[in-house]
Design a protein around this motif. Sequence first.
Motif, PDB file in Angstrom:
ATOM      1  N   ALA A 282       0.447  -1.164  -0.049  1.00 23.65           N
ATOM      2  CA  ALA A 282      -0.058  -0.190   0.120  1.00 23.65           C
ATOM      3  C   ALA A 282       0.554   1.074   0.172  1.00 23.65           C
ATOM      4  O   ALA A 282       0.757   1.991  -0.596  1.00 23.65           O
ATOM      5  N   HIS A 283       2.352   1.236   0.295  1.00 22.71           N
ATOM      6  CA  HIS A 283       3.238   2.518   0.462  1.00 22.71           C
ATOM      7  C   HIS A 283       3.917   2.282  -0.328  1.00 22.71           C
ATOM      8  O   HIS A 283       4.542   3.740  -0.171  1.00 22.71           O
ATOM      9  N   MET A 284       4.424   1.283  -0.156  1.00 21.75           N
ATOM     10  CA  MET A 284       5.472   1.332  -1.222  1.00 21.75           C
ATOM     11  C   MET A 284       5.622   0.258  -2.681  1.00 21.75           C
ATOM     12  O   MET A 284       6.393  -1.016  -2.898  1.00 21.75           O
ATOM     13  N   PRO A 285       4.399   0.225  -3.365  1.00 21.19           N
ATOM     14  CA  PRO A 285       4.345  -0.346  -4.378  1.00 21.19           C
ATOM     15  C   PRO A 285       5.244  -0.911  -5.813  1.00 21.19           C
ATOM     16  O   PRO A 285       4.839  -1.735  -6.662  1.00 21.19           O
ATOM     17  N   ASP A 286       5.911   0.782  -5.489  1.00 18.36           N
ATOM     18  CA  ASP A 286       7.006   0.188  -6.882  1.00 18.36           C
ATOM     19  C   ASP A 286       8.339  -0.419  -6.163  1.00 18.36           C
ATOM     20  O   ASP A 286       8.553  -1.803  -6.832  1.00 18.36           O
ATOM     21  N   THR A 287       8.311  -0.591  -5.023  1.00 15.73           N
ATOM     22  CA  THR A 287       9.036  -2.057  -4.527  1.00 15.73           C
ATOM     23  C   THR A 287       8.740  -3.811  -4.513  1.00 15.73           C
ATOM     24  O   THR A 287       9.458  -4.409  -5.097  1.00 15.73           O
ATOM     25  N   LEU A 288       7.342  -3.273  -4.673  1.00 20.83           N
ATOM     26  CA  LEU A 288       6.749  -4.931  -5.385  1.00 20.83           C
ATOM     27  C   LEU A 288       6.769  -5.254  -6.789  1.00 20.83           C
ATOM     28  O   LEU A 288       6.916  -5.641  -7.937  1.00 20.83           O
ATOM     29  N   GLU A 289       6.485  -3.597  -7.973  1.00 15.98           N
ATOM     30  CA  GLU A 289       6.023  -3.378  -8.322  1.00 15.98           C
ATOM     31  C   GLU A 289       7.717  -3.823  -9.962  1.00 15.98           C
ATOM     32  O   GLU A 289       7.877  -4.065 -11.433  1.00 15.98           O
ATOM     33  N   MET A 290       8.911  -3.274  -9.646  1.00 20.98           N
ATOM     34  CA  MET A 290       9.746  -3.129 -10.255  1.00 20.98           C
ATOM     35  C   MET A 290      11.171  -4.216 -10.170  1.00 20.98           C
ATOM     36  O   MET A 290      10.544  -4.814 -11.765  1.00 20.98           O
ATOM     37  N   ALA A 319      -0.896 -11.949   1.565  1.00 21.78           N
ATOM     38  CA  ALA A 319       0.015 -12.612   2.279  1.00 21.78           C
ATOM     39  C   ALA A 319       1.405 -11.762   1.300  1.00 21.78           C
ATOM     40  O   ALA A 319       2.417 -12.365   1.829  1.00 21.78           O
ATOM     41  N   GLY A 320       1.707 -11.599  -0.077  1.00 24.16           N
ATOM     42  CA  GLY A 320       2.465 -10.453  -0.260  1.00 24.16           C
ATOM     43  C   GLY A 320       3.331  -9.855   0.080  1.00 24.16           C
ATOM     44  O   GLY A 320       3.759  -9.072  -0.089  1.00 24.16           O
ATOM     45  N   ASP A 321       3.229  -9.367   1.146  1.00 26.56           N
ATOM     46  CA  ASP A 321       2.932  -7.601   1.272  1.00 26.56           C
ATOM     47  C   ASP A 321       4.102  -8.374   2.653  1.00 26.56           C
ATOM     48  O   ASP A 321       4.489  -7.526   3.309  1.00 26.56           O
ATOM     49  N   PHE A 322       5.622  -8.448   1.823  1.00 24.91           N
ATOM     50  CA  PHE A 322       6.642  -8.389   3.108  1.00 24.91           C
ATOM     51  C   PHE A 322       8.021  -8.292   1.688  1.00 24.91           C
ATOM     52  O   PHE A 322       7.151  -8.414   0.551  1.00 24.91           O
ATOM     53  N   MET A 323       8.847  -8.040   2.448  1.00 25.67           N
ATOM     54  CA  MET A 323      10.416  -7.671   1.657  1.00 25.67           C
ATOM     55  C   MET A 323      10.896  -8.679   1.667  1.00 25.67           C
ATOM     56  O   MET A 323      11.107  -9.575   3.817  1.00 25.67           O
ATOM     57  N   GLY A 324      12.225  -9.157   1.323  1.00 23.63           N
ATOM     58  CA  GLY A 324      13.431  -9.992   1.630  1.00 23.63           C
ATOM     59  C   GLY A 324      13.777  -9.777   3.097  1.00 23.63           C
ATOM     60  O   GLY A 324      13.971  -9.072   3.545  1.00 23.63           O
ATOM     61  N   ASP A 325      14.394 -11.201   3.478  1.00 21.60           N
ATOM     62  CA  ASP A 325      15.186 -10.861   4.473  1.00 21.60           C
ATOM     63  C   ASP A 325      16.569  -9.268   4.722  1.00 21.60           C
ATOM     64  O   ASP A 325      17.675  -9.412   3.774  1.00 21.60           O
ATOM     65  N   THR A 347       6.845   7.099  -4.389  1.00 19.35           N
ATOM     66  CA  THR A 347       6.974   6.327  -3.872  1.00 19.35           C
ATOM     67  C   THR A 347       5.175   6.934  -3.346  1.00 19.35           C
ATOM     68  O   THR A 347       4.177   6.250  -3.104  1.00 19.35           O
ATOM     69  N   MET A 348       5.615   8.003  -2.849  1.00 18.80           N
ATOM     70  CA  MET A 348       3.737   9.549  -2.482  1.00 18.80           C
ATOM     71  C   MET A 348       3.461   8.925  -2.972  1.00 18.80           C
ATOM     72  O   MET A 348       1.926   8.495  -2.854  1.00 18.80           O
ATOM     73  N   VAL A 349       4.041   9.109  -4.391  1.00 18.03           N
ATOM     74  CA  VAL A 349       2.381   9.322  -5.459  1.00 18.03           C
ATOM     75  C   VAL A 349       1.473   7.587  -5.673  1.00 18.03           C
ATOM     76  O   VAL A 349       0.280   8.143  -6.522  1.00 18.03           O
ATOM     77  N   LYS A 350       2.690   6.635  -5.376  1.00 20.42           N
ATOM     78  CA  LYS A 350       1.525   5.813  -5.518  1.00 20.42           C
ATOM     79  C   LYS A 350       0.797   4.951  -4.428  1.00 20.42           C
ATOM     80  O   LYS A 350       0.553   4.354  -4.551  1.00 20.42           O
ATOM     81  N   THR A 351       0.403   5.656  -2.782  1.00 28.51           N
ATOM     82  CA  THR A 351       0.404   5.012  -1.939  1.00 28.51           C
ATOM     83  C   THR A 351      -1.750   4.550  -1.760  1.00 28.51           C
ATOM     84  O   THR A 351      -1.884   5.875  -3.034  1.00 28.51           O
ATOM     85  N   SER A 352      -1.829   3.600  -1.078  1.00 25.72           N
ATOM     86  CA  SER A 352      -3.212   3.610  -1.505  1.00 25.72           C
ATOM     87  C   SER A 352      -3.587   3.501  -0.003  1.00 25.72           C
ATOM     88  O   SER A 352      -2.128   2.878   0.830  1.00 25.72           O
ATOM     89  N   THR A 353      -4.819   2.961   0.194  1.00 19.99           N
ATOM     90  CA  THR A 353      -5.127   2.127   1.713  1.00 19.99           C
ATOM     91  C   THR A 353      -5.825   1.273   1.325  1.00 19.99           C
ATOM     92  O   THR A 353      -7.199   0.922   2.551  1.00 19.99           O
TER      93      THR A 353
END
Length: 386
Positions: A282-290, A319-325, A347-353
């Motif tokens: 929701a707050h850093m979607p680029d990290t999952l999109e890129m 379930a996929g709302d996580f980042m690596g170790d 990042t700020m421009v892509k946030t969602s609720t």
Amino acid sequence: MNTTLLKHLTQTGETDIPSPCFILEEARLRRNLELIDAVQQAAGVTIILALKGFSMYSAFPLVREYLSGATASSLNEIKLVNDYMGVQAHTYIPAYQDASFDEVVSRSSHLTFNSWTQWERFKDRTVGKPVSCGIRVNPQYSEVATDMYNPCVPGSRLGATRNQLPDLLPEGLEGIHFHTLCENDSFTLERTLDALESRFGGLLHQAKWVNFGGGHLMTREGYDTNHLIGILTAFREKYKVDVILEPGSAIAWQTGILISTVLDVFNSQGIDVAILDTSFAAHMPDTLEMPYKPRILNSYHEPVAGKPTYRLGGMTCLAGDFMGDYSFDKPLDVGDKIVFDDMIHYTMVKTSTFNGVNLPSIGVWKENKSFQLVKTFGYESFKDRL
């Protein structure tokens, strides 16, 4: 990151900075703008802000000290440019709509059409209006590795290929626009211009302006700005055109952070997990999109044997709302701060609720080393989106 801000974030006791919170460092934004302004002055070009990368309008007064305008890709972005930059917008929208087109024209200084069919459909409604029209072209060359961000993939909907355009620009069509870069360097731009000129050279000689789009990451360490200046100057002089650049990332590159807090720590089938009060989805979607793995201050980007290591998760039920170790020098505990670096652009421009999670607050670390809370969000922000 400013050492005074870091000390402020990690001090014991209460702090005036909420969590989660985007924090823009004003001094770092000014530093970027000074470099960008030096490039535009030396090359004799115009560099404007791309709102799709950075729309934090509370910072627009500082941006306006160095940049003369901004580019928008929707009527809402256009209004933000008008209201908070105080200028008409450079506008490019992949497809214009009948109901809003006249207002778009009235609020824009430059208007780029995505296709020849769009130009044919709307051209008569631009006649006699104080707006300069152009068309986006697809040079069919891009070095962007991720297809989601590559506008030159086969079947791309962005820009006209050479076979779709006539040999002569019609009356009223004054500009050529291309955008094929994504956080690239000046040498990539040089190769891109070779492709552009080989296909569209005849049209470039007829144009009054050429918009190079965004993706010029001139504020990244190691970027050869002298090489960029040489390329821009040579192109401008060769074609006798006004040259426009509209970087997104370069403006706010390395200018701020996203601070979050650990809410829970537990072991899941042999893996230590830490859940944060923010969300990658929701707050850093680029990290999952890129995708890419964001940097965390005072951590090890990859697991280190023997050090406390955690899989960081967001607070949504995706379930996929996580980042690596990541590894840390000491074990994480509830209440510890996790600071994600370089989280202001795209990042700020892509946030969602999504899931009803609150949006992160927005603040500024001022040049006088004080914190200013700009905005907080709650139930109304969530409800108003639905």
